[in-house]
Design a protein around this motif. Structure first.
Motif, PDB file in Angstrom:
ATOM      1  N   ALA A 250       0.828  -1.204   0.000  1.00 31.19           N
ATOM      2  CA  ALA A 250       0.000   0.000   0.000  1.00 31.19           C
ATOM      3  C   ALA A 250       0.863   1.255   0.000  1.00 31.19           C
ATOM      4  N   PHE A 251       1.947   1.230   0.781  1.00 34.13           N
ATOM      5  CA  PHE A 251       2.854   2.378   0.808  1.00 34.13           C
ATOM      6  C   PHE A 251       3.471   2.618  -0.574  1.00 34.13           C
ATOM      7  N   LEU A 252       3.918   1.552  -1.230  1.00 32.68           N
ATOM      8  CA  LEU A 252       4.533   1.703  -2.557  1.00 32.68           C
ATOM      9  C   LEU A 252       3.519   2.189  -3.591  1.00 32.68           C
ATOM     10  N   LEU A 253       2.313   1.637  -3.549  1.00 31.18           N
ATOM     11  CA  LEU A 253       1.291   2.023  -4.526  1.00 31.18           C
ATOM     12  C   LEU A 253       0.734   3.413  -4.268  1.00 31.18           C
ATOM     13  N   SER A 254       0.997   3.975  -3.113  1.00 29.51           N
ATOM     14  CA  SER A 254       0.546   5.339  -2.827  1.00 29.51           C
ATOM     15  C   SER A 254       1.569   6.389  -3.241  1.00 29.51           C
ATOM     16  N   LEU A 255       2.780   5.944  -3.637  1.00 28.94           N
ATOM     17  CA  LEU A 255       3.824   6.876  -4.053  1.00 28.94           C
ATOM     18  C   LEU A 255       3.579   7.354  -5.477  1.00 28.94           C
TER      19      LEU A 255
ATOM     20  N   ALA B 284      -5.456   7.819  -3.628  1.00 26.25           N
ATOM     21  CA  ALA B 284      -5.674   7.914  -2.187  1.00 26.25           C
ATOM     22  C   ALA B 284      -5.111   6.678  -1.501  1.00 26.25           C
ATOM     23  N   PHE B 285      -4.638   6.855  -0.257  1.00 30.12           N
ATOM     24  CA  PHE B 285      -4.016   5.735   0.444  1.00 30.12           C
ATOM     25  C   PHE B 285      -5.003   4.595   0.659  1.00 30.12           C
ATOM     26  N   VAL B 286      -6.273   4.899   0.913  1.00 26.46           N
ATOM     27  CA  VAL B 286      -7.250   3.831   1.137  1.00 26.46           C
ATOM     28  C   VAL B 286      -7.424   2.995  -0.128  1.00 26.46           C
ATOM     29  N   ASP B 287      -7.321   3.634  -1.315  1.00 25.52           N
ATOM     30  CA  ASP B 287      -7.397   2.872  -2.567  1.00 25.52           C
ATOM     31  C   ASP B 287      -6.127   2.059  -2.779  1.00 25.52           C
ATOM     32  N   ALA B 288      -4.979   2.631  -2.438  1.00 23.58           N
ATOM     33  CA  ALA B 288      -3.728   1.875  -2.533  1.00 23.58           C
ATOM     34  C   ALA B 288      -3.749   0.687  -1.578  1.00 23.58           C
TER      35      ALA B 288
ATOM     36  N   VAL C  48       4.939  -3.529  -9.201  1.00 22.32           N
ATOM     37  CA  VAL C  48       4.693  -3.737  -7.768  1.00 22.32           C
ATOM     38  C   VAL C  48       3.535  -4.706  -7.586  1.00 22.32           C
ATOM     39  N   MET C  49       2.480  -4.550  -8.374  1.00 15.25           N
ATOM     40  CA  MET C  49       1.332  -5.441  -8.286  1.00 15.25           C
ATOM     41  C   MET C  49       1.703  -6.876  -8.649  1.00 15.25           C
ATOM     42  N   MET C  50       2.542  -7.039  -9.672  1.00 13.06           N
ATOM     43  CA  MET C  50       2.977  -8.375 -10.070  1.00 13.06           C
ATOM     44  C   MET C  50       3.728  -9.071  -8.934  1.00 13.06           C
ATOM     45  N   VAL C  51       4.615  -8.322  -8.262  1.00  9.71           N
ATOM     46  CA  VAL C  51       5.363  -8.899  -7.140  1.00  9.71           C
ATOM     47  C   VAL C  51       4.412  -9.281  -6.012  1.00  9.71           C
ATOM     48  N   LEU C  52       3.465  -8.410  -5.707  1.00 10.83           N
ATOM     49  CA  LEU C  52       2.514  -8.693  -4.632  1.00 10.83           C
ATOM     50  C   LEU C  52       1.657  -9.907  -4.962  1.00 10.83           C
TER      51      LEU C  52
END
Length: 480
Positions: A43-48, A58-62, A91-95
């Motif tokens: 979530a932190f990475l996707l919010s950057l 938005a952080f809630v969406d990330a 990032v999504m692929m790794v997750l």
């Protein structure tokens, strides 16, 4: 062991067994903690900003997207194909890859490859997650299964590039192959896979990846070993060298494969009937609905891709899909739900009740009382979780305007969303992008609980409870 530490004597009684030794709860806490940590980091990475294509997220969406990736669900409150750039998609692929096999699995493999040692807690945790069995050599199993998994994903990526070179590039093919095998359901197109609704090649590759990822890693490992043993036997026969007979598949593997096949084709038949004979405005020819019915039957049990608009399907089809999603895939796989084994035990219990038998049979095997208790605990806890989720979502989302009309979302839409999240499927009738902030958090919690598995959470909670050393007298309670 923890029990040998002098500090263990200061712990409360619920940490100890009757013999005074500390309880081994770390194998059950470890996966929950690692999954939660991966979700927060993701979530932190996707919010950057460096993962965003244009406008900030938005952080809630990330947090929601990160939870959906790690829990291999595929629900999205934003359009990932336009909101995130290549960095975000990486990032999504790794997750998704971490969530597919499980973070504990990769951590244990790393430890084994570099130190040739694996702690007992890691072996127990991975055994519970992938095999529901701890009596195996973790190092060899992990090395073998990870190589097979990456090989399958690579083969899927190459097949997608070859079958649709004008529509799927290498990066999109890699993203789709990982998402399909990990049963996640994310695709790099706004309409998901609707553009490939009647593309037999792409549909077949995605369905194969979904099915293989949802039958269980123990089944994959066993089938792979049987194929290799069969190939060696054929080579030895051609060379005139005596060879050992190929060991047949185990009962659990045969049950997983046969039940999955029954649910896929049975679900496709029901969806075909519900759409072709009821939804006549959407489908005019049988050929237009056969392939989509088969695809949705495969994907709604475990993945979350769609080749047709889910919000345009009939209520009867949605009910069929809710049932398939609730069952899910096989034990020890990327899929959620009560699993095919739980479904078979329930069917066996109903059959035994009708026949007046005290033993529950699955095939030619009797189900133990402990396994029967686990199945009923799993089903009851799952239903209670879903009821609570639907109740809260009805309070928070009942007034949301439907994307295809002016009426609010109905309870069926909300129930579909809750089951899809809890079973880590990822299909939606259109509610996900319209969720309020509380609704996003509720759906995220359902995905997290569904990915870990209710049995896992119940077992973890039971480890904290003191052992009862007495029995209460039984009484007669009127039933029915």
């Amino acid at each position: 062991m923890v029990g040998s530490s002098p500090k263990s004597s200061n712990r409360p009684s619920f940490w100890k067994t009757r013999s005074g030794k500390a309880r081994l709860i770390w194998p059950f806490v470890l996966p929950a903690a690692l999954f939660l940590a991966a979700i927060v980091v993701g979530a932190f990475l996707l919010s950057l900003n460096w993962t965003h294509a244009d406008a900030p997220v938005a952080f809630v969406d990330a947090l929601f997207i990160s939870t959906s990736c790690v829990c291999v669900t595929g629900l999205g409150t934003v359009d990932i194909s336009t909101v995130f750039n290549t960095n975000g998609h990486l990032v999504m692929m790794v997750l998704m890859q971490l969530g597919g096999l499980g973070i504990t699995t990769y951590g244990s493999l790393f430890l084994y490859l570099f130190t040739r040692r694996v702690f007992l807690s890691d072996r127990l945790a991975v055994g519970q997650a992938l095999l529901h069995d701890q009596s195996f050599h973790l190092g060899r199993f992990l090395t073998r299964i990870v190589v097979v998994v990456f090989s399958i994903e690579l083969a899927g990526m190459i097949a997608l590039c070859l079958l649709a070179p004008d529509h799927i590039d290498v990066f999109s093919a890699a993203f789709l192959a990982i998402s399909a095998f990990c049963n996640c359901g994310f695709a790099l197109w706004t309409s998901n896979l609707e553009a490939f609704r009647l593309d037999i090649g792409v549909n077949t590759v995605v369905m194969v990846l979904i099915t293989v990822g949802g039958i269980g890693f123990a089944v994959i490992d066993e089938v792979q070993r049987c194929i290799v043993a069969g190939a060696k036997k054929n080579v030895s026969r051609l060379r005139g060298i005596p060879s050992r007979p190929v060991q047949p598949l185990s009962f659990s593997s045969r049950m997983a494969l046969s039940t999955s096949a029954f649910l896929v084709f049975g679900g496709a038949f029901c969806i075909f009937l519900a759409e072709y004979f009821v939804n006549t405005e959407a489908f005019f020819h049988p050929g237009d609905v056969i392939l989509p019915s088969l695809f949705q039957s495969v994907t709604c049990r475990t993945a979350g891709f769609n080749t047709v608009g889910i919000g345009q399907l009939t209520d009867l089809t949605l009910l069929v899909m809710i049932g398939l999603m609730f069952i899910g895939g096989s034990a020890g796989s990327c899929a959620g739900g009560i699993k095919t084994s739980g479904f078979r035990v329930l069917v066996g219990f109903c059959a035994a009740s009708f026949r007046g038998r005290s033993q529950v049979l699955v095939g030619n095997r009797a189900v133990s009382r402990s396994d029967l208790s686990k199945v009923f605990t799993l089903v009851i806890f799952s239903l209670l979780t879903l009821i609570a989720g639907v109740f809260i979502l009805t309070l928070t989302e009942g007034g949301v305007t439907h994307v295809h009309g002016k009426t609010p979302f109905q309870v069926l839409d909300i129930a579909f969303e809750a089951v899809s999240a809890f079973a880590t499927v990822g299909l939606t009738t259109g509610l996900t992008p319209e969720l309020s902030t509380p609704g996003k958090l509720v759906v995220s919690a359902l995905m997290y609980i569904g990915r870990l598995g209710p049995i896992w959470l119940i077992t973890m909670m039971q480890k904290f409870q003191p052992e009862v050393l007495y029995r209460v007298p039984e009484g007669v309670i009127p039933i029915g």
